[in-house]
Motif scaffolding. Sequence first.
Motif, PDB file in Angstrom:
ATOM      1  N   ALA A  50     -22.049 -52.506  16.717  1.00 43.58           N
ATOM      2  CA  ALA A  50     -21.409 -53.808  16.952  1.00 43.58           C
ATOM      3  C   ALA A  50     -22.470 -54.790  17.439  1.00 43.58           C
ATOM      4  N   HIS A  51     -23.334 -55.201  16.527  1.00 41.64           N
ATOM      5  CA  HIS A  51     -24.459 -56.071  16.879  1.00 41.64           C
ATOM      6  C   HIS A  51     -24.420 -57.319  16.006  1.00 41.64           C
ATOM      7  N   ARG A  52     -23.572 -58.282  16.376  1.00 41.52           N
ATOM      8  CA  ARG A  52     -23.412 -59.509  15.595  1.00 41.52           C
ATOM      9  C   ARG A  52     -24.776 -60.177  15.370  1.00 41.52           C
ATOM     10  N   GLY A  53     -25.019 -60.549  14.139  1.00 38.86           N
ATOM     11  CA  GLY A  53     -26.277 -61.193  13.788  1.00 38.86           C
ATOM     12  C   GLY A  53     -27.408 -60.227  13.487  1.00 38.86           C
ATOM     13  N   ARG A  54     -27.231 -58.944  13.800  1.00 43.02           N
ATOM     14  CA  ARG A  54     -28.283 -57.956  13.554  1.00 43.02           C
ATOM     15  C   ARG A  54     -27.818 -56.855  12.606  1.00 43.02           C
ATOM     16  N   THR A  55     -26.683 -56.231  12.908  1.00 36.55           N
ATOM     17  CA  THR A  55     -26.121 -55.198  12.035  1.00 36.55           C
ATOM     18  C   THR A  55     -24.689 -55.619  11.738  1.00 36.55           C
ATOM     19  N   THR A  68     -18.180 -63.129   9.462  1.00 32.57           N
ATOM     20  CA  THR A  68     -19.120 -62.089   9.864  1.00 32.57           C
ATOM     21  C   THR A  68     -18.334 -61.012  10.586  1.00 32.57           C
ATOM     22  N   VAL A  69     -18.626 -59.755  10.283  1.00 33.03           N
ATOM     23  CA  VAL A  69     -17.940 -58.645  10.936  1.00 33.03           C
ATOM     24  C   VAL A  69     -18.960 -57.545  11.234  1.00 33.03           C
ATOM     25  N   THR A  70     -18.776 -56.871  12.355  1.00 31.41           N
ATOM     26  CA  THR A  70     -19.656 -55.768  12.734  1.00 31.41           C
ATOM     27  C   THR A  70     -18.864 -54.477  12.751  1.00 31.41           C
ATOM     28  N   GLY A  71     -19.584 -53.382  12.906  1.00 36.78           N
ATOM     29  CA  GLY A  71     -18.938 -52.102  13.140  1.00 36.78           C
ATOM     30  C   GLY A  71     -18.427 -52.035  14.567  1.00 36.78           C
ATOM     31  N   LYS A  72     -17.890 -50.888  14.924  1.00 41.56           N
ATOM     32  CA  LYS A  72     -17.325 -50.689  16.262  1.00 41.56           C
ATOM     33  C   LYS A  72     -18.086 -49.588  17.012  1.00 41.56           C
ATOM     34  N   ASN A  73     -19.402 -49.534  16.773  1.00 40.98           N
ATOM     35  CA  ASN A  73     -20.249 -48.521  17.388  1.00 40.98           C
ATOM     36  C   ASN A  73     -19.790 -47.105  17.067  1.00 40.98           C
ATOM     37  N   GLN A  74     -19.405 -46.916  15.813  1.00 45.66           N
ATOM     38  CA  GLN A  74     -19.019 -45.597  15.325  1.00 45.66           C
ATOM     39  C   GLN A  74     -19.336 -45.522  13.838  1.00 45.66           C
ATOM     40  N   ASN A  75     -19.492 -44.323  13.328  1.00 47.40           N
ATOM     41  CA  ASN A  75     -19.823 -44.164  11.909  1.00 47.40           C
ATOM     42  C   ASN A  75     -18.635 -44.392  10.996  1.00 47.40           C
ATOM     43  N   ARG A  76     -17.425 -44.110  11.496  1.00 43.41           N
ATOM     44  CA  ARG A  76     -16.238 -44.276  10.653  1.00 43.41           C
ATOM     45  C   ARG A  76     -16.069 -45.740  10.272  1.00 43.41           C
ATOM     46  N   MET A  77     -15.840 -45.968   8.991  1.00 47.82           N
ATOM     47  CA  MET A  77     -15.645 -47.337   8.522  1.00 47.82           C
ATOM     48  C   MET A  77     -14.194 -47.754   8.745  1.00 47.82           C
ATOM     49  N   THR A  78     -14.034 -48.895   9.386  1.00 46.16           N
ATOM     50  CA  THR A  78     -12.693 -49.445   9.651  1.00 46.16           C
ATOM     51  C   THR A  78     -12.634 -50.888   9.225  1.00 46.16           C
TER      52      THR A  78
END
Length: 78
Positions: A50-55, A68-78
Amino acid sequence: MGGKGARVANSHASAPGSNIQEKDSQTGVLLSDPFTISRHFITFQVGGGAHRGRTCVTLLVDGQVAATVTGKNQNRMT
């Protein structure tokens, strides 16, 4: 992990390195070819940090950031 749909991009799986730490240390840009959004919406499934602007996934419409959307600090895609 858990990619669904007609198109999946996984930058971690193809990153250079023999372990998670080496793969996580890689940097770069994954850029799709232009495509047409033919409905009034678009959905993304995102995993990772969850790194907006980076990942993140950034949707550009006519060269402007539309979302823009980030992950939730997990590998599972949501």
